[in-house]
Design a protein around this motif. Structure first.
Motif, PDB file in Angstrom:
ATOM      1  N   TYR A  62     -27.594  54.941 -10.724  1.00 41.76           N
ATOM      2  CA  TYR A  62     -28.774  55.769 -10.499  1.00 41.76           C
ATOM      3  C   TYR A  62     -29.995  54.885 -10.258  1.00 41.76           C
ATOM      4  CZ  TYR A  62     -26.161  59.542 -12.910  1.00 41.76           C
ATOM      5  OH  TYR A  62     -25.235  60.483 -13.296  1.00 41.76           O
ATOM      6  N   GLY A  72     -43.903  50.378 -21.765  1.00 35.76           N
ATOM      7  CA  GLY A  72     -43.309  51.488 -22.498  1.00 35.76           C
ATOM      8  C   GLY A  72     -43.094  52.748 -21.704  1.00 35.76           C
ATOM      9  N   GLY A 120     -32.481  59.632  -9.255  1.00 37.68           N
ATOM     10  CA  GLY A 120     -31.682  60.105  -8.144  1.00 37.68           C
ATOM     11  C   GLY A 120     -30.401  60.754  -8.636  1.00 37.68           C
ATOM     12  N   ASN A 170     -37.952  57.462 -25.909  1.00 34.93           N
ATOM     13  CA  ASN A 170     -37.850  58.571 -24.965  1.00 34.93           C
ATOM     14  C   ASN A 170     -36.523  59.288 -25.159  1.00 34.93           C
ATOM     15  OD1 ASN A 170     -40.272  57.456 -23.620  1.00 34.93           O
ATOM     16  ND2 ASN A 170     -38.842  55.853 -22.948  1.00 34.93           N
ATOM     17  N   TYR A 186     -33.652  61.943 -23.227  1.00 29.81           N
ATOM     18  CA  TYR A 186     -33.160  62.483 -21.973  1.00 29.81           C
ATOM     19  C   TYR A 186     -32.035  63.481 -22.244  1.00 29.81           C
ATOM     20  CZ  TYR A 186     -35.554  58.382 -20.103  1.00 29.81           C
ATOM     21  OH  TYR A 186     -36.495  57.423 -19.798  1.00 29.81           O
ATOM     22  N   GLN A 228     -28.647  65.148 -20.300  1.00 30.73           N
ATOM     23  CA  GLN A 228     -27.763  65.002 -19.149  1.00 30.73           C
ATOM     24  C   GLN A 228     -26.658  66.042 -19.198  1.00 30.73           C
ATOM     25  OE1 GLN A 228     -25.341  61.413 -18.686  1.00 30.73           O
ATOM     26  NE2 GLN A 228     -25.673  61.467 -16.469  1.00 30.73           N
ATOM     27  N   LYS A 280     -24.509  65.433 -13.433  1.00 30.66           N
ATOM     28  CA  LYS A 280     -25.915  65.427 -13.038  1.00 30.66           C
ATOM     29  C   LYS A 280     -26.624  64.185 -13.557  1.00 30.66           C
ATOM     30  CE  LYS A 280     -25.773  69.544 -11.183  1.00 30.66           C
ATOM     31  NZ  LYS A 280     -25.900  69.724  -9.708  1.00 30.66           N
ATOM     32  N   ALA A 281     -27.778  63.896 -12.962  1.00 24.94           N
ATOM     33  CA  ALA A 281     -28.594  62.790 -13.430  1.00 24.94           C
ATOM     34  C   ALA A 281     -29.293  63.161 -14.735  1.00 24.94           C
ATOM     35  CB  ALA A 281     -29.634  62.428 -12.374  1.00 24.94           C
ATOM     36  N   PRO A 282     -29.618  62.170 -15.541  1.00 28.42           N
ATOM     37  CA  PRO A 282     -30.416  62.455 -16.742  1.00 28.42           C
ATOM     38  C   PRO A 282     -31.778  63.032 -16.374  1.00 28.42           C
ATOM     39  CG  PRO A 282     -29.419  60.284 -16.868  1.00 28.42           C
ATOM     40  CD  PRO A 282     -29.217  60.774 -15.457  1.00 28.42           C
ATOM     41  N   LEU A 338     -35.715  63.587 -18.072  1.00 23.97           N
ATOM     42  CA  LEU A 338     -36.633  63.212 -19.145  1.00 23.97           C
ATOM     43  C   LEU A 338     -37.135  64.453 -19.872  1.00 23.97           C
ATOM     44  CD1 LEU A 338     -38.362  61.020 -20.590  1.00 23.97           C
ATOM     45  CD2 LEU A 338     -40.091  61.388 -18.807  1.00 23.97           C
ATOM     46  N   TYR A 377     -41.277  61.792 -24.099  1.00 24.50           N
ATOM     47  CA  TYR A 377     -41.632  60.388 -23.971  1.00 24.50           C
ATOM     48  C   TYR A 377     -42.633  60.016 -25.063  1.00 24.50           C
ATOM     49  CZ  TYR A 377     -45.830  62.113 -21.594  1.00 24.50           C
ATOM     50  OH  TYR A 377     -47.000  62.757 -21.294  1.00 24.50           O
ATOM     51  N   GLN A 386     -42.458  66.218 -21.760  1.00 18.80           N
ATOM     52  CA  GLN A 386     -42.581  66.032 -20.319  1.00 18.80           C
ATOM     53  C   GLN A 386     -42.938  67.364 -19.670  1.00 18.80           C
ATOM     54  OE1 GLN A 386     -42.946  63.749 -18.318  1.00 18.80           O
ATOM     55  NE2 GLN A 386     -41.904  64.021 -16.368  1.00 18.80           N
ATOM     56  N   TYR A 391     -29.630  61.605 -24.855  1.00 19.67           N
ATOM     57  CA  TYR A 391     -29.733  60.159 -25.051  1.00 19.67           C
ATOM     58  C   TYR A 391     -31.157  59.789 -25.476  1.00 19.67           C
ATOM     59  CZ  TYR A 391     -25.388  59.704 -22.342  1.00 19.67           C
ATOM     60  OH  TYR A 391     -24.089  59.789 -21.886  1.00 19.67           O
ATOM     61  N   GLN A 394     -33.794  56.464 -25.718  1.00 18.27           N
ATOM     62  CA  GLN A 394     -33.987  55.204 -24.991  1.00 18.27           C
ATOM     63  C   GLN A 394     -35.254  54.537 -25.497  1.00 18.27           C
ATOM     64  OE1 GLN A 394     -36.152  55.418 -21.525  1.00 18.27           O
ATOM     65  NE2 GLN A 394     -36.275  53.185 -21.499  1.00 18.27           N
ATOM     66  N   SER A 408     -38.272  51.911 -24.913  1.00 22.06           N
ATOM     67  CA  SER A 408     -38.989  51.242 -23.831  1.00 22.06           C
ATOM     68  C   SER A 408     -39.993  50.232 -24.401  1.00 22.06           C
ATOM     69  CB  SER A 408     -39.686  52.274 -22.939  1.00 22.06           C
ATOM     70  OG  SER A 408     -40.461  53.185 -23.691  1.00 22.06           O
ATOM     71  N   PHE A 426     -30.465  52.265 -24.136  1.00 23.52           N
ATOM     72  CA  PHE A 426     -30.167  53.652 -24.453  1.00 23.52           C
ATOM     73  C   PHE A 426     -29.295  53.730 -25.703  1.00 23.52           C
ATOM     74  CE2 PHE A 426     -31.683  55.852 -20.694  1.00 23.52           C
ATOM     75  CZ  PHE A 426     -31.748  54.831 -19.743  1.00 23.52           C
ATOM     76  N   PRO A 473     -26.127  55.736 -27.654  1.00 20.25           N
ATOM     77  CA  PRO A 473     -24.791  56.096 -27.150  1.00 20.25           C
ATOM     78  C   PRO A 473     -24.646  57.559 -26.768  1.00 20.25           C
ATOM     79  CG  PRO A 473     -24.729  55.823 -29.514  1.00 20.25           C
ATOM     80  CD  PRO A 473     -26.095  55.384 -29.084  1.00 20.25           C
TER      81      PRO A 473
END
Lengths: 120, 106
Positions: free
Chosen positions: A95, A104, A111, B34, B36, B38, B42-44, B46, B49, B55, B87, B89, B91, B97, B99
């Motif tokens: 992705y 941060g 995508g 953060n 997410y 999923q 599909k894509a994760p 957000l 945050y 978000q 998930y 994550q 930053s 991330f 598990p």
């Protein structure tokens, strides 16, 4: 509308190479840092690489350092990942993801992913 | 490197349940955390945050809390569309991330 569209995935033999692309639209691409994140089949998410808006700062996960190269072309609104010396463990959906570039910042748009399969 | 863990790894819940997922960092990450969501294939997406900021466009039944090393994601009243994997994550440094926690239907 922000859109990120990956391409370039496919089947490649161990030791081979592949170049992934991510076409961006709906935002000022040159203002954002970009990332590649991968997900092996049935597994969790793994960050792969990041590149700052002007390509000044580039980072890699230890698992791909020396084998993968991230780059971008702001004139073409495109992000790339050159993958060399591919291994079976690189098999994953890849992705591209945007982040705001500040310390941060999260990955706010992703995508749909492109599948890379490394197998003989 | 900072390691992330999540608990539980999976849970079964019913529509309307209050669900809490925990994420722990191996060292302090301040509020650089953060969350997410999923769904299969599909894509994760957000959700949260900076540990607790929602978000844009995410329903208010999702909330996050915590700082330092311990964080939680709470879904106040589980809806059918919330069955997914979640998930965390960090930053704070090189992104990492957790598990994942799979939420499925009881």
């Amino acid at each position: 509308e922000v859109q990120l569209v990956e391409s370039g995935g496919g089947l490649v033999k161990p030791g081979g190479s592949l170049r992934l692309s991510c076409a961006a639209s709906g935002f000022t691409f040159s203002s954002y840092s970009m990332n590649w994140v991968r997900q092996a089949p049935g597994k969790g998410l793994e960050w792969v690489s990041s590149i700052s808006s002007s390509s000044s700062y580039i980072y890699y996960a230890d698992s791909v350092k020396g084998r993968f190269t991230i780059s971008r072309d702001n004139a073409k609104n495109s992000l790339y990942l050159q993958m060399n010396s591919l291994r079976a463990e690189d098999t994953a959906v890849y992705y591209c993801a945007r982040d705001l570039g500040y310390s941060g910042s999260p990955f706010d748009y992703w995508g749909q992913g492109t599948l890379v399969t490394v197998s003989s | 490197d900072i390691q992330m863990t999540q608990s539980p790894s999976s849970l079964s819940a019913s529509v309307g349940d209050r669900v809490t997922i925990t994420c722990r960092a191996s060292q302090s990450i301040s509020s650089y955390l953060n969350w997410y969501q999923q769904k299969p294939g599909k894509a994760p997406k957000l959700l949260i945050y900076a540990a607790s900021s929602l978000q844009s466009g995410v329903p208010s039944r999702f909330s996050g809390s915590g700082s330092g090393t311990d964080f939680t994601l709470t879904i106040s009243s589980l809806q059918p569309e919330d069955f997914a994997t979640y998930y965390c994550q960090q930053s704070y440094s090189t992104p990492a991330f957790g598990p994942g926690t799979k939420v499925d239907i009881k």
